[in-house]
Motif scaffolding. Sequence first.
Motif, PDB file in Angstrom:
ATOM      1  N   VAL A 268      57.109   4.958  99.800  1.00 20.25           N
ATOM      2  CA  VAL A 268      56.779   5.323  98.278  1.00 20.25           C
ATOM      3  C   VAL A 268      55.645   4.249  97.605  1.00 20.25           C
ATOM      4  O   VAL A 268      54.786   4.928  97.021  1.00 20.25           O
ATOM      5  N   ILE A 269      55.941   3.174  97.694  1.00 23.50           N
ATOM      6  CA  ILE A 269      55.202   2.176  96.913  1.00 23.50           C
ATOM      7  C   ILE A 269      54.043   2.077  97.485  1.00 23.50           C
ATOM      8  O   ILE A 269      52.921   2.102  96.861  1.00 23.50           O
ATOM      9  N   TYR A 270      53.754   2.190  99.000  1.00 23.94           N
ATOM     10  CA  TYR A 270      52.436   2.077  99.665  1.00 23.94           C
ATOM     11  C   TYR A 270      51.637   3.199  99.249  1.00 23.94           C
ATOM     12  O   TYR A 270      50.512   3.083  98.941  1.00 23.94           O
ATOM     13  N   ASN A 271      52.419   4.203  99.245  1.00 24.05           N
ATOM     14  CA  ASN A 271      51.383   5.752  99.164  1.00 24.05           C
ATOM     15  C   ASN A 271      51.038   5.565  97.351  1.00 24.05           C
ATOM     16  O   ASN A 271      49.866   6.039  97.045  1.00 24.05           O
ATOM     17  N   GLN A 272      51.697   4.922  96.528  1.00 16.79           N
ATOM     18  CA  GLN A 272      51.550   4.828  95.211  1.00 16.79           C
ATOM     19  C   GLN A 272      50.168   3.862  94.941  1.00 16.79           C
ATOM     20  O   GLN A 272      49.200   4.171  94.399  1.00 16.79           O
ATOM     21  N   LYS A 273      50.065   2.874  95.909  1.00 16.33           N
ATOM     22  CA  LYS A 273      48.979   1.931  95.644  1.00 16.33           C
ATOM     23  C   LYS A 273      48.050   2.441  96.596  1.00 16.33           C
ATOM     24  O   LYS A 273      46.697   2.149  95.970  1.00 16.33           O
TER      25      LYS A 273
ATOM     26  N   GLU B 191      47.124   5.504  96.534  1.00 15.01           N
ATOM     27  CA  GLU B 191      46.449   6.670  95.485  1.00 15.01           C
ATOM     28  C   GLU B 191      45.603   5.971  94.502  1.00 15.01           C
ATOM     29  O   GLU B 191      44.773   6.316  93.996  1.00 15.01           O
ATOM     30  N   GLN B 192      46.101   4.757  93.851  1.00 18.32           N
ATOM     31  CA  GLN B 192      45.534   3.968  93.150  1.00 18.32           C
ATOM     32  C   GLN B 192      44.076   3.604  93.412  1.00 18.32           C
ATOM     33  O   GLN B 192      43.101   3.624  92.825  1.00 18.32           O
ATOM     34  N   LEU B 193      44.089   3.048  94.554  1.00 14.35           N
ATOM     35  CA  LEU B 193      43.064   2.543  95.276  1.00 14.35           C
ATOM     36  C   LEU B 193      41.798   3.637  95.513  1.00 14.35           C
ATOM     37  O   LEU B 193      40.628   3.476  95.211  1.00 14.35           O
TER      38      LEU B 193
ATOM     39  N   THR C 186      40.173   4.246  92.275  1.00 12.57           N
ATOM     40  CA  THR C 186      39.384   3.258  91.950  1.00 12.57           C
ATOM     41  C   THR C 186      38.256   3.032  92.803  1.00 12.57           C
ATOM     42  O   THR C 186      37.118   2.908  92.179  1.00 12.57           O
ATOM     43  N   ILE C 187      38.288   3.465  93.947  1.00 12.06           N
ATOM     44  CA  ILE C 187      37.302   3.223  94.892  1.00 12.06           C
ATOM     45  C   ILE C 187      36.147   4.652  94.554  1.00 12.06           C
ATOM     46  O   ILE C 187      35.100   4.232  94.348  1.00 12.06           O
ATOM     47  N   GLN C 188      36.622   5.571  94.080  1.00  9.97           N
ATOM     48  CA  GLN C 188      35.911   6.901  93.821  1.00  9.97           C
ATOM     49  C   GLN C 188      35.006   6.444  92.445  1.00  9.97           C
ATOM     50  O   GLN C 188      33.878   6.982  92.335  1.00  9.97           O
ATOM     51  N   ARG C 189      35.807   5.963  91.585  1.00  2.95           N
ATOM     52  CA  ARG C 189      35.109   5.757  90.162  1.00  2.95           C
ATOM     53  C   ARG C 189      34.178   4.624  90.376  1.00  2.95           C
ATOM     54  O   ARG C 189      33.135   4.700  89.729  1.00  2.95           O
TER      55      ARG C 189
ATOM     56  N   LEU D  87      38.470  10.190 101.634  1.00  2.00           N
ATOM     57  CA  LEU D  87      38.050  10.040 100.141  1.00  2.00           C
ATOM     58  C   LEU D  87      36.952  11.139 100.026  1.00  2.00           C
ATOM     59  O   LEU D  87      36.848  11.566  98.847  1.00  2.00           O
ATOM     60  N   VAL D  88      36.183  11.419 101.259  1.00  2.00           N
ATOM     61  CA  VAL D  88      35.189  12.222 101.024  1.00  2.00           C
ATOM     62  C   VAL D  88      35.744  13.716 100.976  1.00  2.00           C
ATOM     63  O   VAL D  88      36.266  14.192 101.735  1.00  2.00           O
TER      64      VAL D  88
END
Length: 307
Positions: free
Chosen positions: A92-97, A99-101, A104-107, A139-140
């Motif tokens: 769960v923690i790794y999936n949250q991290k 999704e955050q990344l 951030t990468i997209q932005r 991501l794409v």
Amino acid sequence: LHDYWMYRNDNAFIKNKLVGARGILDFFSKYQQADGSVKNTPYWAFVDWAGNMGSGPSGSDGSAAIYDLQLLLAYQWSAEMEAQIGLKDLAVIYNQKAEQLKATIQRKYWDEGKKLYADTKEKNGYSQHANSLAILAGLVSDANMQAVAHNTLTDKSLTQCTVYFKYYLNQAMVKAGLGNDYLSWLGIWRENIAIGMTTWAEDSSLETVRSECHAWGSSPNIEFFRTVLGIDTDAPGFTKIKIEPHLGTMTNVNGVMPHPAGKVAVKYALKGSKWNINISLPQSTTGVFVWKSKIYPLKSGVNSLVI
């Protein structure tokens, strides 16, 4: 570790190594900023023998897309393993991290005008490396996939992958739907052969390369089976098999790939306007055959299709 998990039925070995994987992710998490982006990691941040990838790109904020993407993939792979054979709370923690990344990468790195991911937030440099990993990390979008793949493959202003990183480039292009062109991407390997080499060099500078037998240049050794013949794992332990060939212009191809339970054998032959396809799966396995976006179920033993 994730590759081994997908191709070999050896969960005891994997579970024993998850402790080490957690330690690696914990190390890099210490260099993540509030938005998840990795900043100023220590030691040699090598990516590839190409452009600024040898010492590693870095933006004014100390971050770069390639490192954020590598960490994203690591979180994604670890989350899958933890969810099935490790600690579900860590998954769960790794999936949250992850999704955050992704956000951030997209932005930070996506350039809508160029339809590419930049190497840094300044968007003054681009590479096949970052865009290959962006495709592989999911991501794409479908809407942008064709443009990103085309630009990554054909825009020579991008930092180009050397022989080893083409493993990821070619996988990304296959994921983008270009797998039937795989045999046309093997120029550097043909150059190896042309100068008399019988093993693959460490990098693409064949006139000066010092290591002429380097495992990381050997990706065709698996891609002839995984991409061309199309034989791949579709579940941990290779318990399910996916076969999606990319034959290009070939009309008569066959091969056998080792499997933990035996062998997977395929034969494709074009006769007139019909393909005669024979596929043999090991006992206690099932699979699917994918042909022109249509999915056919496969059973253990011999499967014959005329398409």
